[in-house]
Write a protein that holds these residues in place. Structure first.
Motif, PDB file in Angstrom:
ATOM      1  N   ALA A  61      -5.858   5.462   2.563  1.00 33.08           N
ATOM      2  CA  ALA A  61      -5.490   5.295   1.154  1.00 33.08           C
ATOM      3  C   ALA A  61      -6.692   5.430   0.226  1.00 33.08           C
ATOM      4  CB  ALA A  61      -4.854   3.924   0.954  1.00 33.08           C
ATOM      5  N   ARG A  62      -6.578   6.279  -0.782  1.00 32.84           N
ATOM      6  CA  ARG A  62      -7.577   6.295  -1.853  1.00 32.84           C
ATOM      7  C   ARG A  62      -7.044   5.370  -2.933  1.00 32.84           C
ATOM      8  NH1 ARG A  62      -8.748  11.981  -4.340  1.00 32.84           N
ATOM      9  NH2 ARG A  62      -7.917  11.094  -6.276  1.00 32.84           N
ATOM     10  N   GLU A  63      -7.853   4.440  -3.412  1.00 33.35           N
ATOM     11  CA  GLU A  63      -7.351   3.339  -4.228  1.00 33.35           C
ATOM     12  C   GLU A  63      -6.635   3.827  -5.491  1.00 33.35           C
ATOM     13  OE1 GLU A  63     -10.276   3.517  -2.775  1.00 33.35           O
ATOM     14  OE2 GLU A  63     -10.854   1.597  -1.899  1.00 33.35           O
ATOM     15  N   ASP A  64      -7.153   4.872  -6.162  1.00 34.25           N
ATOM     16  CA  ASP A  64      -6.547   5.287  -7.425  1.00 34.25           C
ATOM     17  C   ASP A  64      -5.164   5.916  -7.212  1.00 34.25           C
ATOM     18  OD1 ASP A  64      -7.566   7.520  -6.159  1.00 34.25           O
ATOM     19  OD2 ASP A  64      -8.226   8.506  -7.997  1.00 34.25           O
ATOM     20  N   ARG A  65      -4.888   6.353  -6.024  1.00 34.87           N
ATOM     21  CA  ARG A  65      -3.589   6.956  -5.728  1.00 34.87           C
ATOM     22  C   ARG A  65      -2.624   5.961  -5.092  1.00 34.87           C
ATOM     23  NH1 ARG A  65      -3.462  12.679  -4.852  1.00 34.87           N
ATOM     24  NH2 ARG A  65      -1.840  12.228  -3.324  1.00 34.87           N
ATOM     25  N   ASN A  66      -3.056   4.749  -4.873  1.00 39.00           N
ATOM     26  CA  ASN A  66      -2.248   3.810  -4.101  1.00 39.00           C
ATOM     27  C   ASN A  66      -2.163   2.440  -4.752  1.00 39.00           C
ATOM     28  OD1 ASN A  66      -1.382   5.150  -1.388  1.00 39.00           O
ATOM     29  ND2 ASN A  66      -3.447   5.914  -1.827  1.00 39.00           N
TER      30      ASN A  66
END
Lengths: 241, 241, 241, 241, 241, 241
Positions: A61-66
C-alpha cells in the motif's frame, strides 16, 4: 478465461478426495508446487471446497492511495472482486504472504458467500476471523489479522495470474481445499487428475482398512505384491468402489 | 502513569466492539501499527479483554544472572510484576518476539488472575499453556513454550514503554483483546475511539444483516447511497442501537 | 543402542509430569535446549507420550532419487523405519524444520500405531493430518503439509543422532510429550529426572492450590519461607503425595 | 554505572585479540550468548573497537509521537545519546533487530566520533552507510537502511540494560569488535578475560605457524601432547610473547 | 503510462542527493514505505541511478510452463521486457522477495545496458552477478543466485503495478539508487521532492562540515537556533549552493 | 564412496565454467535444487573451486557433550574430518543453516589447506573469517560467526549424505564454486555435465560478444535463428573454441 470449465462430475469427484492424494497425482505429472503453503481453514468444514479460481492481486500500500475514502469508490478492485466473482468460484488472493494487515473481513466474505462463492483463500490473514469461521463457506488463511487491508495492501488487479502461498494460480485453475490445506490444479488437468485421485483414494481406503487389521505396508503400499491387488479387487466389489 | 484513567463506561464500550473495528478507528487517526502482531488467545473467551497496560520488559538472558536461584529473590522483576500489576490492568510482556523459552507459567498467571488482573499478553510463549487456557482470565501469546524463562529471557524492568509484537505499548495505554487478536489504544484516545467504535459497530451490524439478506456492498459499505443511511436510521430505532 | 533402557516405573512417573517441569529439571543440570521447538500435538490427548527415541533422518530430495517408484523398494528407509521402530518407542524425524512437504501420512502413521509405537514427532508436517489427529497414538508436527515427502525430503538414515526442532536427539533418549510440547531427556538422566519431576510436580500442585486460595507467590514459589515447607509437608500427607 | 571501569592496560590487551578468542574465553565461564548476532562492520578497520557500552533503546514508533518535528526537541533521546555518550565508550543500540528503518545517519555518527566515541553498534541498519564507512570510527550494523528512524523506531531510553542482536548488554559492559563481529564482555570479567585471551592468542599464533609448516592439529590444538607445550615455550621466548 | 515524465533537470537533481534524504522528503509527505527493502548494489558506482520504472512481474513457476524451451519463444515476457524497456528507464522486477532462483543473468542485463537502460533492480537475485557487477549500468539485488529463473519464477506481465522489496512500484514512478539502497518516488511528486532534496542536501552538507569542526547537533540539526540559519546563509553564498 | 572418481580433464573443464551454466545443465536433467542456497565466498578468488565432496554433519549441541575438553579427544569428528579429508576434496559441512555459532576457524581451515583440500563450504559461518579469507584455498559460508562451534553444533558424523543450504550432498558428488555461489553435481553426471557446460559457455561467450556489439537477444539467446548458429560456427573457428 479458460477452455476447461469445471464439469459437475469432476467437481463431485474432487469433493471426495484429499488434497494429499491430489498432490501426489500432480507430483506424478511433474507438478510439485501446487499446494498453497502455510494456509489453514478458519474452521474445519468436514467436506471439500472445490471451484475454479478467480483471483485478486494486492501490492504494498502507498499511503496516499490507501485512505479510508478509497472504499467509497464503487470501482475499488477489492469490492469489485467480491461483487464479480462468479458463483461457484473460489476467490484466491495474493497478499504477498503477509498477515500484517487483513486481506478482507466478515462483511465482504459474507457477501461473497451470499453471491454463491465456493470459498476464499488468502496467503495473508482475515479480520473478523472468528465470524468468518462460522460462515457456511470455507475460508483459508495464514492467521487472523485485524488491521484494515489499506494498512499494507492495495487491491490492484482482478483475475490475473498470481502467486498464493508460493503456488502459481491461473484464473480458472481448479482449487480444492480440505481440512488440512489447499491445492491448485491446472484447469486442463482437472478431469484426469480427478479420475486418478478417485482411483487412488479407493486403494488408500482399502490399505487403511488392511493396516488397521494388522497388515504390513511392505508390498501393500504401494502394491508390489500381486496378492494385495487381488484382495483389493475383491474389496472393491464388496464395497462398491 | 497516565493522565487518562480508563472510565468504566469507556471500558464497557470497548467490551462490545471488535479489535478490527478499533484498528480502523485508529487508522483514521494515522495510527497503523497498534495491533500486536502474531499473538493469539490461548482459548477463545467469547468476550473482550479490556484494561490499561502494565508492562514487563525482558532482555536476552546472561547465564550467570539467570540461574534458578534468582527466583528466590523476592525482588525478581517477573515476580514483582505479577504481585504489583494493579487489579483491572493487562500485563503486557516484551519477550522480544521469541517463544524459544517461556514468558511465564500457570502458577504466576493464576496469581495474576487472583490479584484481579484483566489479562496477560506476551509476544513470546507461555509454559503450562494447556492450564492457562482454562483460567477465567484471557491470555494471549505466540505459541506454547515449555522452557523456563531463565533459559533465554531476563526480566529487567517494570512499567517502561516497550514493544510487543511490533506494537508500541506505553504504561496506561488501553489494551483490548478479542478472539482474533489484541490492540493497544493510546490512553488519551481511548474515550473517543470507544465512542466511534460503538457507532461503527452499530453500522457494521446493520450491514451484515443487510448482506445476509442479499444486499450488495456497493453503496452500503461504506454508505455512499443515501437510502442506506435512511434504512440504517430505521434499523437503529427498531433495534435500540 | 543405549545402556539405559526405560524402566516401567520411570515411564509411569514421566507420564504424570509436564514437559515444563521436565525442562526445569534439565535446566538445573545445564541442559537448556532439549525442548523440540515449534512442534505441537495434532490433537490434545490429555495424557503424556513417553518412550525412547527411534530416529529417521531426511536430507533434501534430489529429483532423480525421489520418484514415486522409490516407494516400491521394500528397503526404502521411511518404510523400514515404520516397520522396525520397536514397540513402545517414539519415532522422531529430522525433517530439517521444513513443512514444505510431508514427513509422512496417515497410512504409515496408522501402521506405526498398530505396531505398538508410542508416538511420532517431526519438525516438518504430516499429510492427512486430519486423520492422524484422530488416531489413538500421539503425533506432533509443525503444521499440516499435503505434498508427498518425495517432493523435498529423502529418507536417508535410521537411528542416527539427529536434530529435531533444534534439539539434539540420540537414539534411546527418552521423549516426553504433553498437550503443549515435546522434550528429549538423555537416557542416562531419565530416572533421576523423573524422580525429581515427580517431587517438583507435587510441590507445584500444592502451590497452585495455595495460589487459587489467595496466597502470594513470594516466599512460596520457590519456597523461601519455612512456613510454606511446613504447609507442604501437611498437604502431602493429606493428599497422599 | 559499573564498579568495573575499563583499565587502559585491559583495553590494550583487548585490542590485540580476536572476538573469536574472547568468545571461547567467555564460553569457558558459561557465557554462550555474548556475541552480537548478525552485525558486521560497515568497513574493515584492521584493528579492534574497544570500549564500555553506553546504550540506547528503541521501541516501535507510534506515528503521532514520531513526526519530523520531534527532532527539534533538544531532549530527544537519540540526540541526547549522541551528545552524552562518554568519550571512549561504544554506543550500542537496541533496534529490535530490524533494519526496516535507520538507527542513525552520518551526521549523528560523525558527531559521536568528534565527541570521542570509540564506536557504534546497532542490530538494525545505518542510513548514509556509505559515508559512515569512511569515518575514522568503527561502526557495525546489519545492513544499510535509508528510511529515517522515525519511520519505525522511537528512541525511548538511555543507558538501560538492552538486548542487541540477541546478546544482553548492560551499561558499562566492555564491547569489543573486530573485522568479523562484536562481543559483549561483562564488566567484572573484562580484566581476567583479557589476560586469558592474550595467553590464548599467543598459543593460537604459535599453532598457526606450526600448521603452516605442516603440523597436524591432533595433539597440538588443543595441546594434548607434552612436546607441543615445550615447543611453545621455546617459541614464546624466541618471539617475546 | 504516466502524465509526469521525468524532466532532465529533475533527473540531474536526483543524481546529486542521497536515497536517505529522499526518504525523509517522502516521509514528510506521509509516504513511509518507498525504500525497496533488502536490496544492495552489485558494486558501488559512486553515482546515482535515476530513471522511471519499467516493471516485470514474476509468479511462482509451474513446471510444465517453465522448461528451457520457453526461452525459444520470442514473446517470453522476460526477454520482451529486456527488449522493450525504454532507454533511460530502470527495469524493476517483482521476484517475490526470493533469491532461490535468478531474476536474470549477465547476457540479458548486458543487453538492457546496450539498449540504454538506466539500471535494474530485483528483490530476488542475479546469476552471473560477478559479471553484472562490472557493467557500466547499476544493478541492485538481494544476493547472487545461480539457478535459472525458470526454476522458481515465471515472468508473467510487463509494466503493471508491482511490489518490490515491500515497496509499491507503479510504471513511470521515479527510481533512484545510491551506494546504499533504492527508493521509488511517485511520478507526480518527483519534481517537488527533487527540489526539496537538493535544498536539504545543501543544509546537510553544511551541517556535516560544522560537525566535523566540532559543532554540537543540538540546535543545528535540525536548525532550531537562529544563528545556525545565519551561518548556513553565509555558507551557501561562499560555496555557491 | 563413489564409482565415479573425478577425472583430471573433467576437473579442468569444470574450472572454466560458471555455476550458473552448470545449474542450467542440471536443470535440463530435472535437477533443480543443486545450488547451495545462501552461501558466498569469504573472498573472491577469480577461479573455480572444484572437487569431490567429503562431508561433515553437525547436530544441535547438547551441553554435557560439548565442553571445551571434547577438543582434547583425538577422535573428535570435526578434527578427524579435517585430518582425513582426502587431498583434492571439498569439505562440505551441514551446519543446519545456522551461523549462530561457528562451523570452524582459521587453524582448522589452514590445516585443511595444508593437507591439500580443494576448498570448504558450510551453510553456517566461519570464525576468524577475516583470516580464512586470505588463505589460498576457497571457502564459502553464510556470514562470519565468532562463537566456538561447541556453542550450538556437535560434529557427529563424517562422509554421510547431508543437506547443505537445502541442497542434497552425497560423498563423492562434485562440488564447484565460483565467485557467486556453489553447486553440487551428482558424481555420475559430472563428466557429461562438464562437457555440456563447456559447450554452453562457448556459446554464451559468443553471445555476450554479440550483445556487446549491439545484437538483440531475440533469436540469439537461445539460438532460434539459423544465421546465429552460422555466425557462432565462424566465431568458434576464429577463437579456437
Amino acid at each position: 478465461m479458460t477452455d476447461h470449465p469445471l464439469k459437475p462430475e469432476t467437481k463431485a469427484k474432487l469433493g471426495q478426495v484429499s488434497v494429499a492424494t491430489l498432490a501426489t497425482a500432480l507430483f506424478k505429472r511433474g507438478l510439485r508446487h501446487q499446494v498453497i503453503q502455510d494456509v489453514r481453514p478458519l474452521s474445519p468444514k468436514g467436506n471439500n471446497m472445490v471451484g475454479p479460481a478467480f483471483t485478486l492481486r494486492y501490492v504494498p500500500a502507498r499511503e496516499d492511495r490507501n485512505q479510508l475514502v478509497e472504499f467509497r469508490n464503487p470501482g475499488h478492485p477489492q469490492r469489485v472482486a467480491i461483487e464479480t466473482c462468479p458463483p461457484g468460484y473460489v476467490l484466491v488472493m495474493d497478499s504477498r504472504k503477509s498477515a500484517a494487515a487483513a486481506s478482507a473481513g466478515d462483511i465482504l466474505i459474507t457477501r461473497l458467500m451470499m453471491r454463491g462463492g465456493a470459498g476464499v483463500v488468502t496467503d495473508g490473514g482475515f479480520r473478523d476471523a472468528m465470524n468468518i469461521a462460522k460462515l457456511d463457506m470455507p475460508a483459508y488463511h495464514s492467521r487472523p489479522s485485524s488491521p484494515t487491508n489499506l494498512t499494507t495492501n492495495e487491491a490492484i488487479a482482478i483475475n490475473e495470474p498470481i502467486g498464493c502461498g508460493d503456488a502459481p494460480v491461473f484464473p480458472g485453475d481448479i482449487v480444492v481445499g480440505d481440512d488440512d490445506s489447499v491445492i491448485v490444479i491446472p484447469a486442463h488437468l482437472a478431469e484426469e487428475v480427478a479420475d486418478e485421485a478417485v482411483e487412488m483414494t479407493a486403494y488408500e481406503d482399502f490399505v487403511i482398512e488392511q493396516v488397521q487389521n494388522g497388515a504390513t505396508i511392505i508390498g501393500l503400499y504401494p502394491a508390489t505384491k500381486e496378492e494385495n491387488l487381488n484382495k483389493f479387487a475383491k474389496w472393491r466389489k464388496a464395497n462398491n468402489r
